[in-house]
Structure formats: C-alpha cells, structure tokens
Design an enzyme around this catalytic site. Structure first.
Site, PDB file in Angstrom:
ATOM      1  N   ASP A 348      -4.806  -7.502   4.385  1.00  0.00           N
ATOM      2  CA  ASP A 348      -4.438  -6.425   5.287  1.00  0.00           C
ATOM      3  C   ASP A 348      -3.153  -6.789   6.029  1.00  0.00           C
ATOM      4  OD1 ASP A 348      -5.222  -3.949   6.838  1.00  0.00           O
ATOM      5  OD2 ASP A 348      -5.215  -5.417   8.465  1.00  0.00           O
ATOM      6  N   GLU A 384      -1.167  -5.768   1.194  1.00  0.00           N
ATOM      7  CA  GLU A 384      -0.789  -4.485   1.777  1.00  0.00           C
ATOM      8  C   GLU A 384       0.617  -4.701   2.335  1.00  0.00           C
ATOM      9  OE1 GLU A 384      -2.702  -1.150   4.730  1.00  0.00           O
ATOM     10  OE2 GLU A 384      -2.669  -3.213   5.448  1.00  0.00           O
TER      11      GLU A 384
END
Length: 713
Positions: A348, A384
């Site tokens: 993330d 990401e």
C-alpha cells in the site's frame, strides 16, 4: 527476588518475545529510552502480576531472558524517557505499550482518552502530559509457540505469465456465506472452508490477494459515528494477524488457511501497510512505536519535530530510512513468508517506502533490501505506485522485480467503454501491457497489474449503475471518495427494473472484464465483480462493516448466474491461449513464419491495418487486435515448444452496428468465433466466418476469433 535476579541478560537478537522451550527472551529496540520495563499480566489481562526491568542494552536493543515463562503469557512494555514533543520525544511510562514484534494480541482495544500520552482537551494540546495508567483497557501481547506441521505443503509458485489475481476481504467475503458454519464466518477458518476453495477453483483464479490482515485499529472518529475501519489500512502491528479474523484465537488458523489454499493450487498474497501506523499524528494515541521511540520510528518535520511528515494522508509516515525500522519491516516480511508461507505482497502507498531524505528513489534502501533478500526473492512483489507526498505518482517508476497496479489501464478502459472521444490511441498501449511505462530494466509484460475495479472505488456493477458517488453513509456529507469515476448509469441512477437498461449494463460489464482478461499483463479481478456485487454507489466504503461491503451469496438471479458462467469461460480462454499472456512486449516487429503476420497488428473496420488517420479520429470506436499465434515461443510444462491459435479480438465501443471486414491471412480460409459479449450464450465454434468476409459487428461488444488454418489445425 529482585528483577535483576528474575531476569537473565538474554540476547539482543532476535527482536520480540521468543520462547525456546525453557523460557522467553525479550528484545526491544529504543535508541532514546532511559528505562524499559517488561510487564507481565494474569490470564485475564486485567491484573499486572510482575514488572521486570530490562537492564541490558546492546546496540540500542533492550533485552532480557525470563526463565520458566511459557507460550500464552501476556505482556506489554513501559518505556521511560524524555517527554519533549518539540524535540520529537514522547515517552510516557504511564502508558502500557505493545511490542512491535508481537505475534498475537489478547483483548479488544477501544480507543479512549487515557490511551493518549497527552491530556485530551488541554489548552496545550499534545504538549501536555497525561499521567493516567491505561493498562487495564490496553491490548496485551501474547507469547506464542510458532511451531506448525507444514508437512506436505507445496508452494504453488504460479508463474507470473499465468497469474490471475482475485482481490478480496476475509471478513466481507465469508460473513454471509450460508454454506459456512456461523462460528467460522468472517474468519480465516471460514476462508479456508471447502465451499470457498471449491468456488475459487471453479472460477479459475490463481492467487487471492487479501486486504489487510495485520492487526489494525478502528479509528476513534469512526467509532464515535458507529462505524469501523473495515478495510484495515490502519496497522497496529506488522507481525500479528487481526484478532477478529481468528475464530478460535489460535495462530494455526491462518496457517491452516494458507495450507488448504496451497493444496488447491492457489497462492496467498497479502495487502500490507508499512507506510504508516494506527497512531496517527501528534494528537493520536500512544500505543506502541510513539511511546517506544517516536523520533526513530517516524519521519518528523525538521523545522518542528513536534509534527509528523504526512506523505500518506493518515497522519504519520513510518521512517523506513532508519536502519532499525527497515529491519523491522524486513523481519516482518520474512516472518510472513517463512513462518506463514504466504506467496507475495501488495505494498500500500509503495512510493512512501521508497522515500529517502531527498525524495523518492526507486533504487532506495527498501527496494534494495527486498531485491537482495533470499527469502523474498521467490515471492511476488506488487506496488501501489503513489502516495500524496511531493512527486507521489510514480506509475512505471519502480525497480525490476516489482509489479505495479496500473490505474491508467483502469481509467482508459472505463472511458473507452463509456464512449469518450479519442480513446483508441490511449487504450492500445494498455492492451499491450503498457510497454511505454514498464519495459525498462528488462521487466516483463506481467509487470502491469491490470484492473477495472478494486476495493478503492466503484465495483464493476456500480460503474454501470451510478454517475455519481453516494457515500452518505460514511458521515462526511458525501465529500469523501474520488469524484471522477468515469462511470455511466445508462439512464437511471441506481437499481432499475427497466429491462433495456439492465441488458446494456450487463453487456458493458462483460465488455470491461473481457478487455481486462484478454489484455497482455496480469489481470486482477475484484471479488464479487463476477456476479454483480454492488456497494450502492459508495466508492469509499472503508468504514462500512455491513451489507454495503459484505458479499451476498444468498440469492443469485438468473442473469447473474449467466454472467458468472461467462466470466469462467473468459478466464478459461485466457488460460488456454498463451498468445494472450506473452513473455515479451509486442511491438509489431516479429514476423510469423507461417502466416506472415507480425506479432501484433491493429486492424481497421475495413480489414486493413489502422492508418495514422484512424488513430487520430476522435470518434473512432471500433478496431481489431490481431495476435499471431506462432510469432513467439510458447512452451508446455515439459519444455516442448508449441504453437497457439492466431487470435483476432474486435472491440466496438460505438453505439451502432457496423461492418467489419475479416482480415485475409495466408494459409487460412475461416475465422472461428470463441466468445462474443453481445451473445454470451454462444458456444465456441458455433459461428464460422470466411476470411475477407464482412462481419456485422454489434455495437458495444467484444468478439474473439481464432484463425482456422487450411490444415484444420
């Protein structure tokens, strides 16, 4: 007995609480602490039964060994030092702190004022000091025995070229599944149930990507509204699994889930959050890192070390540039690979992990550490590629060995099927794995993780049902969530009984998933998109632990059962045709030895190659992608070369049916239809059309043809 006699010197490595069969070694990093105390609790976690000072400090690691302590023991730390927020120090020995290396927690944490190191509401805010003891209401760390019988576990090791990722949520995926016992729903044990695994196998996915399973905290601003941090992107500890996902409170439950999925040939990937923690900004609680060594664990503003650098948008940023913090992250990753047998990670806000003092660096310390680590070399690594800091959008900017979520594929695919102008030249490179972004450093086409929907944003069904976000349930006056979704409701906002609108919505869903599955690169499917899951137009459902997020397995109308069957056929088509998952990027240069075709040719509705004027025509909506089946090398599992079909994929996002001349190819007379989104029930091979003939190409449809050679092969 004195604490010095009760605690042996122990060792400074490994960090955390490690049971050796005779006792437990405790080791905790803090560069600025003046004193560290180990607190032991009774089995209820309510009463502190012993407080032991860790006198030894080796290389900034406080350590000690407690003989006779066994797995199941509950503990926490009190750390003393200066409380000087202006200098970055926030020690408060009145607060019980969690071990950053804890493998399991006991209890339930409800954030309260006494969990803050300062007096909430004081005029001096975080410069004030709170002397209340929070131990009774605090989680307790658990000493664990990590042993598990992994005998027979075989890692699937799915090649990237064959990978199809399925993003899902442990709780939301299982909480309403009537085939599961009630006590297993919403847990790892529920996800490991044969009903779930048989469904995943039948669907044809190869890898499940689980949304955060590291222990996390429900933000206080959410609980005050009766909401929860459902997604879990608010990590409390990087080693412990989320307690609410353990049906029986035993770590073996997670390992059993992994083993059963491996038995089914399915990989387990974890969505992990190493960019920030649940402690938030200077007004957040003191739960672990902040009270252990705030100045080391977090990136602080150089001008005022009272405040946190917030490249994550979550209040703080973990200081990965610090060697001990980097060590913790690497130890965590190795733990989940070596002890838990997971097969990879999705990072993330991965740009944050690559930030050095001077900014983002794709050759930074974190990425170097990942690439050289022998335990992590064999697992999948997905980034990401953004955060909210300076220069935070880095799509294509990650090093070799890293795959990346490709939001450009997502947005372009949505806009093409919505009917936006000038989409042909934007969509084409995305169908070929976006070589303009990812071909550097000898990266392969599977580097791009293609998707049209993910947990963050509209589901596939909502993309064709809502023009606008509907996040009212989040309690932020519908201001949260991204305003640009590139969606289309086709006439009515939300559910409708209008059959014409229902049919075009179904077809557009088929079109977008066909574009995803048939494109080069690695496809990722959002769980539930294969049968029309809706979030009622909520495109930021992070706080909704309810029917908005839970997958409803109880009733599947006939049209959705048909849609599910179509998606299974689509996935099977990709698996059967290696030309759809090439090992090298396609540039139209290689020439087929049999047909004279290039590896990729773009075909106009007139049957010839797309000319420059076609690419520049804003209203152009229809084109073909011709993939030569013998232009490259494919190999069977035993290493023998094989030749695949030559495939023609025609996409028409226009609102009108138009003639499309089928290309003439040397040595072939016919094209055989394999799949048609306008006619989902059509069987493969049911339609045969001559080369050079005109096909009436339906509006808003995708058709896949295979070339039939004169030999009949």
């Amino acid at each position: 007995m004195s604490s010095r006699a009760r605690v042996w010197p122990g060792k400074s490595y490994p960090l955390g609480a490690v049971w050796d069969g005779k006792g437990v070694n405790f080791a905790l990093f803090s560069a600025h602490a003046e004193k560290v105390e180990l607190c032991l609790f009774d089995s209820s976690g309510q009463r502190e039964i012993e407080r032991l000072t860790l006198h030894e400090n080796t290389d900034q690691i406080w350590h000690g060994y407690v003989p006779g302590l066994w797995p199941g023991a509950l503990y926490g730390y009190r750390v003393s030092g200066p409380y000087e927020p202006q200098l970055g120090h926030r020690f408060n020995h009145h607060k019980l702190l969690l071990d950053p290396y804890a493998k399991q927690f006991y209890g339930v944490l409800h954030l309260r004022d006494e969990h803050c190191g300062y007096q909430v509401g004081h005029s001096n805010a975080d410069l004030s000091f709170d002397a209340r003891d929070n131990a009774r209401e605090m989680l307790k760390c658990v000493v664990v025995d990590t042993s598990f019988n992994w005998e027979g576990d075989r890692l699937p090791e799915i090649p990237w070229s064959q990978t199809l990722i399925y993003e899902t949520h442990v709780r939301g995926y299982t909480i309403r599944h009537e085939g599961l016992p009630h006590h297993l729903r919403g847990t790892f044990a529920g996800f490991a149930h044969p009903e779930i695994i048989s469904y995943l196998r039948a669907l044809g996915i190869t890898s499940v990507e689980l949304m955060p399973v590291h222990a996390f905290v429900d933000d206080r601003f959410l609980t005050d509204r009766g909401l929860r941090n459902y997604w879990g992107y608010n990590t409390l500890c990087f080693f412990a699994p989320e307690p609410r996902y353990l049906s029986g409170g035993d770590l073996a439950e997670f390992k059993t889930m992994v083993k059963r999925l491996h038995d089914a040939g399915i990989e387990v990937l974890l969505d992990v959050v190493y960019n920030h923690t649940a402690e938030g900004n200077e007004l957040g609680p003191t739960l672990s890192f902040r009270g252990i060594d705030n100045a080391s664990y977090y990136r602080l503003h150089p001008g005022s070390r009272r405040h946190y650098i917030n490249d994550t948008g979550c209040g703080n940023t973990l200081n990965i540039a610090h060697p001990r913090v980097l060590q913790m992250v690497m130890d965590s990753l190795r733990y989940w690979v070596n002890e838990m047998h997971v097969d990879g990670f999705r990072f993330d806000l991965a740009v944050t992990l690559g930030r050095e003092e001077y900014g983002y660096d794709r050759q930074g310390g974190f990425f170097d550490a990942i690439r050289q680590d022998p335990a992590l070399a064999r697992v999948k690594v997905i980034a990401e590629p953004w955060d909210i800091g300076p220069g935070g959008y880095q799509l294509g900017g990650f090093p070799a060995g890293t795959a990346e979520w490709n939001d450009r594929f997502r947005d372009t695919t949505r806009r093409f099927w919505r009917g936006d102008d000038a989409m042909l030249p934007r969509l084409a490179p995305n169908l070929l794995a976006s070589s303009d972004l990812f071909e550097h450093d000898c990266r392969r086409p599977w580097t791009t993780i293609n998707y049209v929907a993910s947990h963050d944003g509209f589901t596939l069904a909502d993309l064709v049902s809502y023009n606008d976000r509907h996040n009212e349930a989040n309690g932020e006056n519908n201001r949260d969530g991204h305003p640009s979704n590139f969606s289309n409701n086709y006439g009515i906002e939300g559910p409708t009984n209008d059959s014409a609108i229902q049919q075009i919505r179904l077809r557009q869903r088929r079109n977008m998933l066909a574009t995803l599955i048939l494109a080069q690169g690695t496809p990722m499917l959002l769980a539930g998109d294969e049968f029309g899951r809706s979030q009622r137009g909520n495109n930021n459902a992070y706080c909704q632990d309810n029917e908005i997020n839970w997958i409803d397995w109880r009733h599947m109308p006939p049209e959705e059962a048909e849609f599910l069957d179509f998606i299974r056929r689509l996935i099977n088509l990709r698996r059967e045709h290696p030309v759809l998952r090439r090992y090298t990027f396609l540039h139209g240069k290689q020439i087929s030895k049999t047909t004279g075709l290039r590896d990729i040719e773009w075909i106009s509705p007139g049957g010839g190659a797309l000319a420059d004027r076609h690419w520049q025509e804003a209203k152009a909506r229809c084109f073909g992608m011709l993939l030569a089946g013998d232009a490259g090398e494919y190999f069977t599992q035993d290493g023998h070369p094989e030749i695949d079909d030559t495939l023609l994929i025609i996409l028409n996002a226009g609102s009108s049916t138009l003639p499309f001349r089928m290309p003439s190819v040397s040595g072939a007379r016919h094209w055989r239809c394999l799949l048609d989104t306008a006619r989902p029930r059509l069987a493969a091979g049911e339609v045969l059309i001559d080369t050079g003939a005109d096909l009436q190409m339906e509006s808003q449809a995708v058709i896949v043809f295979a070339l039939v050679r004169e030999s009949g092969s």
